[in-house]
Design an enzyme around this catalytic site. Structure first.
Site, PDB file in Angstrom:
ATOM      1  N   TYR A   1      -1.093  -0.172  10.619  1.00 22.01           N
ATOM      2  CA  TYR A   1      -1.436  -0.612   9.258  1.00 22.01           C
ATOM      3  C   TYR A   1      -0.300  -0.256   8.297  1.00 22.01           C
ATOM      4  CZ  TYR A   1      -3.570  -1.026   4.691  1.00 22.01           C
ATOM      5  OH  TYR A   1      -3.809  -1.373   3.390  1.00 22.01           O
TER       6      TYR A   1
ATOM      7  N   SER B   1       0.859  -1.195   0.000  1.00 20.87           N
ATOM      8  CA  SER B   1       0.000   0.000   0.000  1.00 20.87           C
ATOM      9  C   SER B   1       0.888   1.236   0.000  1.00 20.87           C
ATOM     10  CB  SER B   1      -0.867   0.011   1.263  1.00 20.87           C
ATOM     11  OG  SER B   1      -1.474   1.274   1.440  1.00 20.87           O
TER      12      SER B   1
HETATM   13  P1  NDP Z   1     -11.527  -6.130   1.211  1.00 13.42           P
HETATM   14  O1  NDP Z   1     -11.864  -5.930   2.661  1.00 13.42           O
HETATM   15  O2  NDP Z   1     -12.604  -5.932   0.205  1.00 13.42           O
HETATM   16  O3  NDP Z   1     -10.920  -7.588   1.011  1.00 13.42           O
HETATM   17  C1  NDP Z   1     -10.069  -8.168   1.947  1.00 13.42           C
HETATM   18  C2  NDP Z   1     -10.037  -9.666   1.719  1.00 13.42           C
HETATM   19  O4  NDP Z   1      -9.148 -10.250   2.671  1.00 13.42           O
HETATM   20  C3  NDP Z   1     -11.395 -10.309   1.914  1.00 13.42           C
HETATM   21  O5  NDP Z   1     -11.595 -11.248   0.883  1.00 13.42           O
HETATM   22  C4  NDP Z   1     -11.276 -11.030   3.244  1.00 13.42           C
HETATM   23  O6  NDP Z   1     -12.060 -12.225   3.194  1.00 13.42           O
HETATM   24  C5  NDP Z   1      -9.786 -11.362   3.248  1.00 13.42           C
HETATM   25  N1  NDP Z   1      -9.248 -11.589   4.582  1.00 13.42           N
HETATM   26  C6  NDP Z   1      -9.209 -10.735   5.630  1.00 13.42           C
HETATM   27  N2  NDP Z   1      -8.674 -11.346   6.703  1.00 13.42           N
HETATM   28  C7  NDP Z   1      -8.367 -12.614   6.311  1.00 13.42           C
HETATM   29  C8  NDP Z   1      -7.813 -13.741   6.964  1.00 13.42           C
HETATM   30  N3  NDP Z   1      -7.451 -13.701   8.253  1.00 13.42           N
HETATM   31  N4  NDP Z   1      -7.659 -14.887   6.279  1.00 13.42           N
HETATM   32  C9  NDP Z   1      -8.032 -14.949   4.975  1.00 13.42           C
HETATM   33  N5  NDP Z   1      -8.555 -13.931   4.293  1.00 13.42           N
HETATM   34  C10 NDP Z   1      -8.736 -12.772   4.970  1.00 13.42           C
HETATM   35  O7  NDP Z   1     -10.282  -5.177   0.927  1.00 13.42           O
HETATM   36  P2  NDP Z   1      -9.486  -4.813  -0.422  1.00 13.42           P
HETATM   37  O8  NDP Z   1      -9.859  -5.702  -1.525  1.00 13.42           O
HETATM   38  O9  NDP Z   1      -9.614  -3.350  -0.598  1.00 13.42           O
HETATM   39  O10 NDP Z   1      -7.996  -5.077   0.068  1.00 13.42           O
HETATM   40  C11 NDP Z   1      -7.214  -6.153  -0.390  1.00 13.42           C
HETATM   41  C12 NDP Z   1      -5.757  -5.865  -0.033  1.00 13.42           C
HETATM   42  O11 NDP Z   1      -5.350  -4.655  -0.643  1.00 13.42           O
HETATM   43  C13 NDP Z   1      -5.471  -5.704   1.455  1.00 13.42           C
HETATM   44  O12 NDP Z   1      -4.224  -6.301   1.736  1.00 13.42           O
HETATM   45  C14 NDP Z   1      -5.386  -4.189   1.637  1.00 13.42           C
HETATM   46  O13 NDP Z   1      -4.567  -3.828   2.730  1.00 13.42           O
HETATM   47  C15 NDP Z   1      -4.768  -3.786   0.312  1.00 13.42           C
HETATM   48  N6  NDP Z   1      -5.013  -2.408  -0.101  1.00 13.42           N
HETATM   49  C16 NDP Z   1      -6.295  -1.899  -0.190  1.00 13.42           C
HETATM   50  C17 NDP Z   1      -6.478  -0.581  -0.601  1.00 13.42           C
HETATM   51  C18 NDP Z   1      -7.820   0.055  -0.676  1.00 13.42           C
HETATM   52  O14 NDP Z   1      -7.887   1.312  -0.657  1.00 13.42           O
HETATM   53  N7  NDP Z   1      -8.917  -0.680  -0.769  1.00 13.42           N
HETATM   54  C19 NDP Z   1      -5.339   0.250  -1.013  1.00 13.42           C
HETATM   55  C20 NDP Z   1      -4.064  -0.385  -0.840  1.00 13.42           C
HETATM   56  C21 NDP Z   1      -3.917  -1.666  -0.440  1.00 13.42           C
HETATM   57  P3  NDP Z   1     -12.803 -12.927   4.409  1.00 13.42           P
HETATM   58  O15 NDP Z   1     -13.366 -11.836   5.278  1.00 13.42           O
HETATM   59  O16 NDP Z   1     -13.836 -13.757   3.727  1.00 13.42           O
HETATM   60  O17 NDP Z   1     -11.744 -13.747   5.076  1.00 13.42           O
HETATM   61  C1  8X3 Z   2      -5.101   1.502   1.776  1.00 10.85           C
HETATM   62  C2  8X3 Z   2      -4.791   2.867   1.295  1.00 10.85           C
HETATM   63  O1  8X3 Z   2      -4.324   5.250   2.096  1.00 10.85           O
HETATM   64  O2  8X3 Z   2      -6.224   4.083   3.088  1.00 10.85           O
HETATM   65  O3  8X3 Z   2      -3.926   0.781   1.952  1.00 10.85           O
HETATM   66  O4  8X3 Z   2      -3.981   3.483   3.696  1.00 10.85           O
HETATM   67  S1  8X3 Z   2      -4.815   3.963   2.613  1.00 10.85           S
END
Ligand code: NDP
Ligand code: 8X3
Length: 254
Positions: free
Chosen positions: A150, A137
């Site tokens: 985070y 991120s």
């Molecule tokens: P979501 O919350 O939509 O998706 C997160 C996924 O992770 C879900 O499928 C959830 O599934 C799974 N998950 C969470 N905890 C666990 C666990 N313990 N074991 C297995 N699976 C798990 O978030 P995003 O798609 O937005 O994020 C995906 C990734 O991208 C993350 O690593 C996030 O930090 C990163 N990211 C997101 C950004 C954003 O602005 N959205 C920007 C930058 C990075 P379930 O609950 O079914 O287990």
């Molecule tokens: C998610 C992007 O800027 O909310 O990783 O941390 S931010």
């Protein structure tokens, strides 16, 4: 071609699974919510295999779960691992933040990613091919108030990705860290704000954020590069997101 995508049940993971299947991959989609994964299988077809997996489980438990995969989805055939499962919890300052939530972020974003990589890597090294794509991120590079643990977990992901490359020199195995900025259309902020969907939605209002398909397109591009090309890191932001000046707080004069 077989890919393993963690956090497949939502957001980026869902879109990445879809894009990889469009590129001809079979995909093991792992997450905790099996019902969501089964719904995806109904949509995406038999190229998608749902695997109920909590990445915070012990290394041994994860190994056992991965050993239950059917032969055509066996771990030894995985050529792409997308370490996408991750979360942010809360936006409180470090002196008031919830310690259990800090621990959950460490367990998921660091320990989970570390264990999954360690389980898949021996097979990739043996085959002398494979790609690990980590979801970092911008929070791992740029600090912001409330980003404390985070952001630190994502800084780990950035450095771990580079160090993996150092260890994997000469093996043919590639590693990329994708570092997105503000991205809407996922459950990320609803999770961060403990289920408060209104508060989460306000964050994206009038911003034209990145979308999950932008991240999926990035993954599709990375895996379609020829074997001699390693993309070390990609940082992407919505056009509407940029930088503030460094903050100087009013303080009593000397
Ligand atoms: P979501 O919350 O939509 O998706 C997160 C996924 O992770 C879900 O499928 C959830 O599934 C799974 N998950 C969470 N905890 C666990 C666990 N313990 N074991 C297995 N699976 C798990 O978030 P995003 O798609 O937005 O994020 C995906 C990734 O991208 C993350 O690593 C996030 O930090 C990163 N990211 C997101 C950004 C954003 O602005 N959205 C920007 C930058 C990075 P379930 O609950 O079914 O287990
Ligand atoms: C998610 C992007 O800027 O909310 O990783 O941390 S931010």
């Amino acid at each position: 071609m077989l890919a393993l995508v963690t956090g497949a049940s939502s957001g980026f993971g869902y879109a990445i699974s879809q894009a990889l299947i469009q590129q001809g991959y079979r995909v093991i989609g792992a997450a905790r919510r099996l019902d969501k994964l089964q719904q995806m299988q109904a949509e995406l077809g038999t190229a998608f295999f749902p695997l109920c997996l909590d990445v915070t489980a012990s290394h041994q438990q994860l190994a056992t779960a991965l050993n239950t995969l059917p032969p055509e989805f066996s771990l030894s055939h995985v050529s792409v691992l997308v370490n996408n499962a991750g979360l942010a919890l809360g936006l409180d300052a470090a002196d008031t933040a919830n310690l259990d939530e800090w621990q959950t972020m460490l367990d998921t974003n660091i320990k989970g990613l570390m264990n999954m990589s360690r389980l898949v890597l021996p097979h990739m090294v043996e085959k002398k091919t494979g790609i690990i794509i980590n979801l970092g991120s911008i929070a791992g590079t740029y600090p912001y108030p409330g980003g404390n643990v985070y952001g630190a977990t994502k800084a780990f992901v950035a450095q771990f990705s580079l160090n993996l490359r150092a260890d994997l020199a000469g093996t043919g195995v590639r590693v990329t860290n994708i570092e997105p900025g503000l991205c809407g259309g996922t459950e990320f902020s609803v999770v961060r704000f403990h289920g408060n969907a209104d508060k989460a939605q306000q964050l994206y209002q009038n911003t034209a954020p990145l979308l999950p398909e932008d991240i999926a397109n990035t993954v599709a591009w990375i895996v379609s590069q020829p074997a001699h090309v390693n993309i070390n890191r990609i940082e992407l932001m919505p056009t509407s997101q940029s930088f503030n000046p460094l903050k100087v707080t009013p303080t009593a004069s000397h």
